[in-house]
Design a protein around this motif. Structure first.
Motif, PDB file in Angstrom:
ATOM      1  N   GLU A 176       0.819  -1.204   0.000  1.00  0.00           N
ATOM      2  CA  GLU A 176       0.000   0.000   0.000  1.00  0.00           C
ATOM      3  C   GLU A 176       0.857   1.260   0.000  1.00  0.00           C
ATOM      4  O   GLU A 176       1.967   1.285   0.527  1.00  0.00           O
ATOM      5  CB  GLU A 176      -0.944   0.009   1.194  1.00  0.00           C
ATOM      6  CG  GLU A 176      -0.264  -0.004   2.544  1.00  0.00           C
ATOM      7  CD  GLU A 176      -1.248  -0.096   3.701  1.00  0.00           C
ATOM      8  OE1 GLU A 176      -1.022   0.579   4.727  1.00  0.00           O
ATOM      9  OE2 GLU A 176      -2.244  -0.861   3.587  1.00  0.00           O
ATOM     10  N   LEU A 178       0.471   5.399   0.902  1.00  0.00           N
ATOM     11  CA  LEU A 178      -0.389   6.312   1.641  1.00  0.00           C
ATOM     12  C   LEU A 178      -0.564   7.627   0.894  1.00  0.00           C
ATOM     13  O   LEU A 178       0.365   8.132   0.255  1.00  0.00           O
ATOM     14  CB  LEU A 178       0.202   6.590   3.022  1.00  0.00           C
ATOM     15  CG  LEU A 178       0.295   5.393   3.968  1.00  0.00           C
ATOM     16  CD1 LEU A 178       0.899   5.818   5.295  1.00  0.00           C
ATOM     17  CD2 LEU A 178      -1.063   4.743   4.171  1.00  0.00           C
ATOM     18  N   THR A 181      -5.859  12.420   2.580  1.00  0.00           N
ATOM     19  CA  THR A 181      -7.271  12.277   2.245  1.00  0.00           C
ATOM     20  C   THR A 181      -7.852  13.533   1.602  1.00  0.00           C
ATOM     21  O   THR A 181      -8.557  13.461   0.602  1.00  0.00           O
ATOM     22  CB  THR A 181      -8.084  11.919   3.507  1.00  0.00           C
ATOM     23  OG1 THR A 181      -7.541  10.731   4.075  1.00  0.00           O
ATOM     24  CG2 THR A 181      -9.545  11.705   3.166  1.00  0.00           C
ATOM     25  N   ARG A 185      -9.910  14.159  -2.176  1.00  0.00           N
ATOM     26  CA  ARG A 185     -11.313  14.166  -1.782  1.00  0.00           C
ATOM     27  C   ARG A 185     -12.234  13.621  -2.867  1.00  0.00           C
ATOM     28  O   ARG A 185     -13.119  12.803  -2.601  1.00  0.00           O
ATOM     29  CB  ARG A 185     -11.730  15.592  -1.400  1.00  0.00           C
ATOM     30  CG  ARG A 185     -13.209  15.763  -1.008  1.00  0.00           C
ATOM     31  CD  ARG A 185     -13.583  14.890   0.154  1.00  0.00           C
ATOM     32  NE  ARG A 185     -12.715  15.100   1.317  1.00  0.00           N
ATOM     33  CZ  ARG A 185     -12.691  14.307   2.365  1.00  0.00           C
ATOM     34  NH1 ARG A 185     -13.467  13.239   2.414  1.00  0.00           N
ATOM     35  NH2 ARG A 185     -11.874  14.554   3.382  1.00  0.00           N
ATOM     36  N   VAL A 188     -11.763   9.936  -2.964  1.00  0.00           N
ATOM     37  CA  VAL A 188     -12.181   9.282  -1.737  1.00  0.00           C
ATOM     38  C   VAL A 188     -13.706   9.231  -1.620  1.00  0.00           C
ATOM     39  O   VAL A 188     -14.277   8.255  -1.117  1.00  0.00           O
ATOM     40  CB  VAL A 188     -11.568  10.005  -0.515  1.00  0.00           C
ATOM     41  CG1 VAL A 188     -12.177   9.493   0.783  1.00  0.00           C
ATOM     42  CG2 VAL A 188     -10.057   9.832  -0.507  1.00  0.00           C
ATOM     43  N   THR A 196      -8.317   4.030   6.345  1.00  0.00           N
ATOM     44  CA  THR A 196      -7.334   5.078   6.589  1.00  0.00           C
ATOM     45  C   THR A 196      -6.488   4.698   7.793  1.00  0.00           C
ATOM     46  O   THR A 196      -6.894   3.884   8.632  1.00  0.00           O
ATOM     47  CB  THR A 196      -8.014   6.434   6.853  1.00  0.00           C
ATOM     48  OG1 THR A 196      -8.917   6.291   7.961  1.00  0.00           O
ATOM     49  CG2 THR A 196      -8.786   6.910   5.634  1.00  0.00           C
ATOM     50  N   ASP A 197      -5.293   5.297   7.881  1.00  0.00           N
ATOM     51  CA  ASP A 197      -4.428   5.008   9.022  1.00  0.00           C
ATOM     52  C   ASP A 197      -4.759   5.960  10.170  1.00  0.00           C
ATOM     53  O   ASP A 197      -5.728   6.730  10.112  1.00  0.00           O
ATOM     54  CB  ASP A 197      -2.957   5.064   8.617  1.00  0.00           C
ATOM     55  CG  ASP A 197      -2.471   6.481   8.303  1.00  0.00           C
ATOM     56  OD1 ASP A 197      -3.283   7.433   8.371  1.00  0.00           O
ATOM     57  OD2 ASP A 197      -1.278   6.635   7.996  1.00  0.00           O
ATOM     58  N   GLY A 200      -5.344   9.503   9.336  1.00  0.00           N
ATOM     59  CA  GLY A 200      -6.395   9.817   8.382  1.00  0.00           C
ATOM     60  C   GLY A 200      -5.976   9.738   6.935  1.00  0.00           C
ATOM     61  O   GLY A 200      -6.656  10.274   6.052  1.00  0.00           O
ATOM     62  N   ARG A 201      -4.900   9.040   6.650  1.00  0.00           N
ATOM     63  CA  ARG A 201      -4.401   8.914   5.285  1.00  0.00           C
ATOM     64  C   ARG A 201      -4.957   7.645   4.641  1.00  0.00           C
ATOM     65  O   ARG A 201      -5.007   6.600   5.276  1.00  0.00           O
ATOM     66  CB  ARG A 201      -2.873   8.915   5.281  1.00  0.00           C
ATOM     67  CG  ARG A 201      -2.286  10.172   5.900  1.00  0.00           C
ATOM     68  CD  ARG A 201      -0.777  10.132   6.015  1.00  0.00           C
ATOM     69  NE  ARG A 201      -0.305   9.058   6.890  1.00  0.00           N
ATOM     70  CZ  ARG A 201       0.956   8.918   7.296  1.00  0.00           C
ATOM     71  NH1 ARG A 201       1.866   9.811   6.928  1.00  0.00           N
ATOM     72  NH2 ARG A 201       1.317   7.915   8.072  1.00  0.00           N
ATOM     73  N   ILE A 202      -5.327   7.748   3.385  1.00  0.00           N
ATOM     74  CA  ILE A 202      -5.922   6.621   2.683  1.00  0.00           C
ATOM     75  C   ILE A 202      -4.829   5.702   2.140  1.00  0.00           C
ATOM     76  O   ILE A 202      -3.758   6.157   1.715  1.00  0.00           O
ATOM     77  CB  ILE A 202      -6.842   7.101   1.544  1.00  0.00           C
ATOM     78  CG1 ILE A 202      -7.600   5.924   0.919  1.00  0.00           C
ATOM     79  CG2 ILE A 202      -6.062   7.873   0.486  1.00  0.00           C
ATOM     80  CD1 ILE A 202      -8.660   6.348  -0.075  1.00  0.00           C
TER      81      ILE A 202
END
Length: 215
Positions: A176, A178, A181, A185, A188, A196-197, A200-202
Motif C-alpha cells: 500500500e 499512503l 485524504t 477528496r 475518496v 485510513t491510518d 487519516g491517510r488513505i
C-alpha cells in the motif's frame, strides 16, 4: 490521464505530500535494499530522498517538475541534509550514465505511458552500475478494501517492461501507498468505506517491486 505536474506543485497540495517518507520506502531501507550512490527518480517534494540522506546515503533526486524540485531543495535545507536535486527527464536520464548503485522509484512508473515506460526501464539500466538494485512502488490493478488505484498497472506490464529493459525481478508483492485524504477528496468520496491510518491517510494498492540490473 495526463497531469500537469508543474501546475499541481504550484497551485495545490498533492495527495502524496506526507511530509515524511512512504512506509514502504522505510521498509526498503531497513531491509538493506539500498547502498552506494542512490537515485531517487520522480522524487516529487523530496521526502524520501531527505529521509535516505539523513540515514547517510549519497542521494541524487530527480523530477521533471521544476516547482517540485525547488520545494524539495528548500525542505532538504530545513532538514540539514545534503541531496543533489535536479530537474531531469526520467525516460532519458541524460548525463547520468553508469552512476548509480541503487534506484528508488516511489510512484513514478504508473504516471508514464507504455512507450515511455519502455524508455524509462532502458534509461535506468544505462544510469546504473553492474549489480545495481531497483526498488519500485507502483499503483496496482488490485484493490484494498474495495478501493482501486487511480492509475492501475498490471503485474504483467511491469514484468514485461522491466525484463525487456535489462532488469531481473527478484520480488513482486502487493502493498500500500499512503495518500492525504483531503487532496484526494474527489477520489475518496467514491469510496466512503476506504481504510485510513491513524493520521487519516488513505491506503492505495501498489506493487512493491525489487529487481536487479542484468549486466
Amino acid at each position: 490521464m495526463i497531469l500537469d505536474f508543474d501546475d499541481l506543485y504550484t497551485t495545490s497540495t498533492v495527495p502524496w505530500d506526507l511530509g515524511e517518507p512512504q512506509p514502504a520506502v522505510v521498509a526498503f531501507e531497513r531491509a538493506g535494499r539500498l547502498s552506494g550512490a542512490v537515485l531517487d527518480v520522480g522524487c516529487g517534494l523530496g521526502d524520501n530522498a531527505i529521509y535516505l540522506a539523513g540515514k547517510g546515503y549519497r542521494v541524487t533526486a530527480i523530477d521533471a517538475a521544476a516547482p517540485a524540485v525547488e520545494q524539495a531543495r528548500q525542505r532538504a535545507v530545513a532538514h540539514g541534509v545534503d541531496v543533489e536535486f535536479t530537474v531531469a527527464d526520467a525516460t532519458t536520464l541524460t548525463g547520468f550514465d553508469g552512476r548509480f548503485d541503487t534506484v528508488l522509484d516511489s510512484a513514478l512508473y504508473h504516471c508514464l505511458a507504455d512507450e515511455h515506460r519502455t524508455q524509462y526501464a532502458a534509461a535506468l539500466h544505462r544510469a546504473t552500475k553492474p549489480g545495481a538494485r531497483l526498488n519500485m512502488l507502483c499503483f496496482s490493478d488490485q484493490t484494498i478494501g474495495g478501493v482501486p488505484s487511480p492509475l492501475p498497472v498490471s503485474e504483467k506490464n511491469i514484468r514485461d517492461t522491466l525484463t525487456a529493459g535489462g532488469w531481473a525481478i527478484t520480488d513482486l508483492t502487493s502493498g500500500e501507498l499512503l495518500a492525504l485524504t483531503e487532496p484526494s477528496r474527489e477520489f475518496v468520496e467514491q469510496y466512503p468505506n476506504a481504510a485510513t491510518d491513524d493520521k487519516g491517510r488513505i491506503a492505495m494498492p501498489i506493487w512493491i517491486v525489487q529487481a536487479d540490473r542484468v549486466t
